[in-house]
Write a protein that holds these residues in place. Sequence first.
Motif, mmCIF file in Angstrom:
data_model
loop_
_atom_site.group_PDB
_atom_site.id
_atom_site.type_symbol
_atom_site.label_atom_id
_atom_site.label_comp_id
_atom_site.label_asym_id
_atom_site.label_seq_id
_atom_site.Cartn_x
_atom_site.Cartn_y
_atom_site.Cartn_z
ATOM 1 N N LEU A 219 27.510 -33.100 5.588
ATOM 2 C CA LEU A 219 27.901 -32.092 5.347
ATOM 3 C C LEU A 219 27.032 -30.845 5.744
ATOM 4 O O LEU A 219 25.836 -30.817 5.817
ATOM 5 C CB LEU A 219 27.926 -31.953 3.887
ATOM 6 C CG LEU A 219 29.012 -32.828 2.777
ATOM 7 C CD1 LEU A 219 28.563 -33.050 1.670
ATOM 8 C CD2 LEU A 219 30.338 -32.135 3.097
ATOM 9 N N CYS A 220 27.659 -29.477 5.705
ATOM 10 C CA CYS A 220 26.851 -28.260 6.037
ATOM 11 C C CYS A 220 26.205 -27.991 4.742
ATOM 12 O O CYS A 220 26.521 -28.371 3.495
ATOM 13 C CB CYS A 220 27.610 -27.294 6.631
ATOM 14 S SG CYS A 220 28.540 -26.400 5.220
ATOM 15 N N ASN A 221 24.905 -27.122 4.753
ATOM 16 C CA ASN A 221 24.258 -26.945 3.578
ATOM 17 C C ASN A 221 25.174 -26.292 2.506
ATOM 18 O O ASN A 221 24.977 -26.624 1.393
ATOM 19 C CB ASN A 221 23.126 -25.927 4.098
ATOM 20 C CG ASN A 221 21.916 -26.179 3.345
ATOM 21 O OD1 ASN A 221 21.973 -27.206 2.438
ATOM 22 N ND2 ASN A 221 20.829 -25.426 3.471
ATOM 23 N N ASN A 222 26.038 -25.244 2.934
ATOM 24 C CA ASN A 222 26.866 -24.671 1.864
ATOM 25 C C ASN A 222 27.692 -25.644 1.162
ATOM 26 O O ASN A 222 27.897 -25.301 0.046
ATOM 27 C CB ASN A 222 27.552 -23.496 2.489
ATOM 28 C CG ASN A 222 26.800 -22.323 2.915
ATOM 29 O OD1 ASN A 222 25.580 -22.381 2.545
ATOM 30 N ND2 ASN A 222 27.257 -21.441 3.847
ATOM 31 N N HIS A 223 28.411 -26.284 1.978
ATOM 32 C CA HIS A 223 29.491 -27.336 1.372
ATOM 33 C C HIS A 223 28.590 -28.234 0.401
ATOM 34 O O HIS A 223 29.417 -28.665 -0.516
ATOM 35 C CB HIS A 223 30.267 -27.751 2.403
ATOM 36 C CG HIS A 223 31.422 -26.938 2.680
ATOM 37 N ND1 HIS A 223 31.855 -26.580 3.983
ATOM 38 C CD2 HIS A 223 31.994 -26.041 1.871
ATOM 39 C CE1 HIS A 223 32.715 -25.582 4.325
ATOM 40 N NE2 HIS A 223 32.801 -25.237 2.956
ATOM 41 N N ASP A 224 27.620 -28.887 0.895
ATOM 42 C CA ASP A 224 26.869 -29.943 0.202
ATOM 43 C C ASP A 224 26.488 -29.223 -1.282
ATOM 44 O O ASP A 224 26.734 -29.778 -2.495
ATOM 45 C CB ASP A 224 25.696 -30.037 0.650
ATOM 46 C CG ASP A 224 24.959 -31.265 -0.051
ATOM 47 O OD1 ASP A 224 25.395 -32.132 -0.599
ATOM 48 O OD2 ASP A 224 23.646 -31.194 -0.066
ATOM 49 N N ASN B 14 38.036 -28.207 8.594
ATOM 50 C CA ASN B 14 37.921 -27.292 9.704
ATOM 51 C C ASN B 14 36.523 -26.277 9.642
ATOM 52 O O ASN B 14 36.236 -25.466 10.229
ATOM 53 C CB ASN B 14 38.997 -25.938 8.856
ATOM 54 C CG ASN B 14 40.391 -26.533 8.920
ATOM 55 O OD1 ASN B 14 40.899 -27.088 10.075
ATOM 56 N ND2 ASN B 14 41.020 -26.318 7.984
ATOM 57 N N CYS B 15 35.653 -26.993 9.035
ATOM 58 C CA CYS B 15 34.285 -26.399 8.809
ATOM 59 C C CYS B 15 33.396 -26.508 10.127
ATOM 60 O O CYS B 15 33.439 -27.654 10.518
ATOM 61 C CB CYS B 15 33.328 -26.854 7.549
ATOM 62 S SG CYS B 15 31.887 -26.051 7.545
ATOM 63 N N GLN B 16 33.029 -25.267 10.606
ATOM 64 C CA GLN B 16 32.323 -25.273 11.985
ATOM 65 C C GLN B 16 31.093 -25.258 11.972
ATOM 66 O O GLN B 16 30.278 -25.529 12.759
ATOM 67 C CB GLN B 16 32.858 -24.171 12.758
ATOM 68 C CG GLN B 16 34.184 -24.180 13.128
ATOM 69 C CD GLN B 16 34.852 -25.422 13.974
ATOM 70 O OE1 GLN B 16 34.090 -26.122 14.866
ATOM 71 N NE2 GLN B 16 36.135 -25.842 13.406
HETATM 72 ZN ZN LIG Z 1 30.777 -27.164 5.828
#
Ligand SMILES: [Zn+2]
Length: 317
Positions: free
Chosen positions: A84-89, A26-28
């Motif tokens: 991955l996006c920066n935050n999730h990484d 769900n991460c956009q």
């Molecule tokens: Zn993400």
Amino acid sequence: MNKELKNFIYKVNTKDYRRCLFPGGNCQEKTSNAHSIQNSRIFDLLEKDKHLVGFKIVPKSKTGPYLDFDEKISKNKASTFQGLCNNHDTEIFLEIENQSLDLKNNSKQLFLFAYRAVLKEMHSVMISTLKTQSTFQKQVELGLLPKNKPSNFGIWAGGWVSNAYMMHLYKKKYDQVYLNETYKDISHDLIILESQAPTIAVNSLFSLDHITIRDDVPRVAINIFPCNESETAVLFSYLNYEASLIRDELKEIFFARPLMKRRLLSKLVLRNCENFFLAPDYFESWSNKKKELVKKYFNETIYGQDIEIESSEILLF
Ligand SMILES: [Zn+2]
């Protein structure tokens, strides 16, 4: 059609595949270049003038593309992928990025090394599938391939979709472990190579295609990295229910004496992994004959098969 499969095929066919692979899908947020091998700590022990040695594809019209050494890979770019996006990484890998490692006791840290290999492989399978699908659709559009009749290319492209779907199901198992913190659902075998100068780092996931288990092939996550100037860790990880079959396949490595262990590991890496990097100082110490031999073995075992080759010099440690 199975709803999940349908949804998956839709995703594969959505042109811009730069979506974050955080569990749930769900991460956009836009993805950024995430390191699959740690830049500080691990690459710092290998680099020379901020560079590492790896492989690159060289297009060659007569014999087709082949892989040659790339002696100038920037350590800031090495091993990165847009999965991955920066935050999730940052969120997912905090515990192996910033904290001291306890590989003998910390099952979460062991899991995270394996999870990175799974996410990197998921991303690269999606990209390959997407490229194959786009090429297929373009050929149909141009009337070069029949739309509703089977063609060799169409079958091949379809193979990629099913391959990616199986990988997606596999990744979901790791996602569940991450979300539920059930790290013990992953089995590991850790080998510490003693009196070993830093020479190589690997982060990869490969499958044992000659074995079938629960309608799929078993997969092995492998991480190799220097812990300090005199020890290198080799970590194998698998889903619990695949562990005994895989251990049986790898047992020759586990029981080998130190030099043979390094030889067998070197061949395993060259046969099955692409995401690995060598220390430039170490690479420069190789003879030209050894460089050619390693390159030949890497190219000729590209589909994971072994070949007969004089192998005492095929050594990455
Ligand atoms: Zn993400």
